[in-house]
Design a protein around this motif. Structure first.
Motif, PDB file in Angstrom:
ATOM      1  N   ALA A 166      23.396  13.611  15.210  1.00  0.00           N
ATOM      2  CA  ALA A 166      23.247  12.283  15.815  1.00  0.00           C
ATOM      3  C   ALA A 166      24.250  11.308  15.207  1.00  0.00           C
ATOM      4  O   ALA A 166      24.865  10.508  15.917  1.00  0.00           O
ATOM      5  CB  ALA A 166      21.817  11.770  15.646  1.00  0.00           C
ATOM      6  N   THR A 167      24.446  11.389  13.897  1.00  0.00           N
ATOM      7  CA  THR A 167      25.433  10.531  13.238  1.00  0.00           C
ATOM      8  C   THR A 167      26.828  10.815  13.765  1.00  0.00           C
ATOM      9  O   THR A 167      27.591   9.892  14.088  1.00  0.00           O
ATOM     10  CB  THR A 167      25.380  10.727  11.704  1.00  0.00           C
ATOM     11  OG1 THR A 167      24.090  10.336  11.256  1.00  0.00           O
ATOM     12  CG2 THR A 167      26.453   9.913  11.007  1.00  0.00           C
ATOM     13  N   ASP A 168      27.185  12.097  13.880  1.00  0.00           N
ATOM     14  CA  ASP A 168      28.500  12.457  14.419  1.00  0.00           C
ATOM     15  C   ASP A 168      28.679  11.930  15.845  1.00  0.00           C
ATOM     16  O   ASP A 168      29.728  11.394  16.190  1.00  0.00           O
ATOM     17  CB  ASP A 168      28.704  13.969  14.399  1.00  0.00           C
ATOM     18  CG  ASP A 168      28.893  14.534  13.005  1.00  0.00           C
ATOM     19  OD1 ASP A 168      29.067  13.743  12.048  1.00  0.00           O
ATOM     20  OD2 ASP A 168      28.850  15.768  12.869  1.00  0.00           O
ATOM     21  N   LEU A 169      27.655  12.084  16.672  1.00  0.00           N
ATOM     22  CA  LEU A 169      27.730  11.599  18.050  1.00  0.00           C
ATOM     23  C   LEU A 169      27.830  10.080  18.097  1.00  0.00           C
ATOM     24  O   LEU A 169      28.559   9.520  18.931  1.00  0.00           O
ATOM     25  CB  LEU A 169      26.521  12.081  18.854  1.00  0.00           C
ATOM     26  CG  LEU A 169      26.465  13.574  19.155  1.00  0.00           C
ATOM     27  CD1 LEU A 169      25.108  13.951  19.741  1.00  0.00           C
ATOM     28  CD2 LEU A 169      27.590  13.977  20.098  1.00  0.00           C
ATOM     29  N   SER A 170      27.142   9.411  17.202  1.00  0.00           N
ATOM     30  CA  SER A 170      27.175   7.946  17.204  1.00  0.00           C
ATOM     31  C   SER A 170      28.553   7.409  16.823  1.00  0.00           C
ATOM     32  O   SER A 170      28.900   6.285  17.175  1.00  0.00           O
ATOM     33  CB  SER A 170      26.100   7.370  16.280  1.00  0.00           C
ATOM     34  OG  SER A 170      26.437   7.553  14.923  1.00  0.00           O
ATOM     35  N   MET A 171      29.342   8.202  16.123  1.00  0.00           N
ATOM     36  CA  MET A 171      30.701   7.788  15.756  1.00  0.00           C
ATOM     37  C   MET A 171      31.617   7.718  16.974  1.00  0.00           C
ATOM     38  O   MET A 171      32.724   7.190  16.892  1.00  0.00           O
ATOM     39  CB  MET A 171      31.287   8.741  14.719  1.00  0.00           C
ATOM     40  CG  MET A 171      30.470   8.797  13.444  1.00  0.00           C
ATOM     41  SD  MET A 171      30.292   7.194  12.697  1.00  0.00           S
ATOM     42  CE  MET A 171      31.411   7.346  11.360  1.00  0.00           C
ATOM     43  N   LEU A 172      31.155   8.232  18.102  1.00  0.00           N
ATOM     44  CA  LEU A 172      31.941   8.196  19.340  1.00  0.00           C
ATOM     45  C   LEU A 172      31.703   6.914  20.128  1.00  0.00           C
ATOM     46  O   LEU A 172      32.292   6.721  21.188  1.00  0.00           O
ATOM     47  CB  LEU A 172      31.600   9.417  20.204  1.00  0.00           C
ATOM     48  CG  LEU A 172      31.882  10.763  19.558  1.00  0.00           C
ATOM     49  CD1 LEU A 172      31.263  11.891  20.377  1.00  0.00           C
ATOM     50  CD2 LEU A 172      33.381  10.965  19.392  1.00  0.00           C
ATOM     51  N   ARG A 173      30.841   6.037  19.608  1.00  0.00           N
ATOM     52  CA  ARG A 173      30.509   4.791  20.293  1.00  0.00           C
ATOM     53  C   ARG A 173      31.709   3.850  20.300  1.00  0.00           C
ATOM     54  O   ARG A 173      32.509   3.843  19.394  1.00  0.00           O
ATOM     55  CB  ARG A 173      29.354   4.100  19.583  1.00  0.00           C
ATOM     56  CG  ARG A 173      28.074   4.882  19.606  1.00  0.00           C
ATOM     57  CD  ARG A 173      27.045   4.304  18.658  1.00  0.00           C
ATOM     58  NE  ARG A 173      26.690   2.954  19.019  1.00  0.00           N
ATOM     59  CZ  ARG A 173      25.501   2.568  19.446  1.00  0.00           C
ATOM     60  NH1 ARG A 173      24.533   3.443  19.523  1.00  0.00           N
ATOM     61  NH2 ARG A 173      25.269   1.323  19.768  1.00  0.00           N
ATOM     62  N   GLY A 174      31.777   3.060  21.367  1.00  0.00           N
ATOM     63  CA  GLY A 174      32.802   2.023  21.453  1.00  0.00           C
ATOM     64  C   GLY A 174      33.997   2.449  22.276  1.00  0.00           C
ATOM     65  O   GLY A 174      34.216   3.629  22.537  1.00  0.00           O
ATOM     66  N   GLY A 175      34.737   1.443  22.716  1.00  0.00           N
ATOM     67  CA  GLY A 175      35.976   1.712  23.432  1.00  0.00           C
ATOM     68  C   GLY A 175      35.819   1.976  24.914  1.00  0.00           C
ATOM     69  O   GLY A 175      36.749   2.468  25.542  1.00  0.00           O
TER      70      GLY A 175
END
Length: 177
Positions: A15-24
């Motif tokens: 979930a942390t790894d996926l959340s790093m894809l947020r934004g842009g």
């Protein structure tokens, strides 16, 4: 009336790894990482008696644990993108678990799910996001690597109606194995 669905929780490290894809991505409403899950069966708004029946029948499922593989990023909605997702591999054990739940829900009188099961984790709901913007986002994040985790249980979630994206509450957990 609870709004219920079944799913597989996403481990916190993934979930942390996926959340790093947020934004842009303009027009994206990002889902909070603690609400990431892989939906197995949307049940909908039901009365308490039916909710009890759902819980009772889910307790009877016997299914071995299995590996879930997240394969990459995609979007749903075609020319009018509506969601950004991390796709999960449609492995046989996952498909079998979902099909079993579908069958059991029909047995207790819940209408069939009209959509084909496409395993995924919703990362963002899209409003007025352009196709080009979504394509650029996906292209820029093409480095997202496959990840695996062991599904050792599935859960019955509840959600507030009309909000979409959480918060979700685990109402019951059903071990696999």
């Amino acid at each position: 009336m609870p709004r219920l669905f079944t799913g597989i929780e996403i481990p916190s490290d993934l979930a942390t790894d996926l959340s790093m894809l947020r934004g842009g991505l303009s027009g994206a409403r990002w889902i909070d990482a603690e609400n990431y899950h892989l939906t197995l069966r949307f049940i909908g708004d039901i009365d308490d008696s039916t909710a009890y029946d759902v819980h009772s029948i889910l307790e009877k499922i016997r299914h071995p644990p299995f590996t879930v593989t997240i394969e990459g990023l995609s979007s749903f909605g075609g020319a009018k993108p509506r969601a950004l997702v991390a796709k999960a591999k449609a492995a046989t054990p996952l498909i079998e678990l979902q099909a079993r739940q579908e069958s059991l829900m029909r047995r207790i009188g819940i209408a069939p799910e009209p959509r084909k099961f496409t395993p995924h984790v919703t990362l963002a709901r899209l409003r007025a996001a352009s196709c080009n913007g979504v394509a650029e986002y996906l292209s820029a994040r093409g480095y997202f690597f496959s990840r695996r985790f062991e599904a050792k249980r599935f859960v019955l979630f509840s959600a507030r109606s009309s909000t979409g994206g959480g918060p979700y509450v685990v109402e019951a957990a059903y071990p696999l194995g």
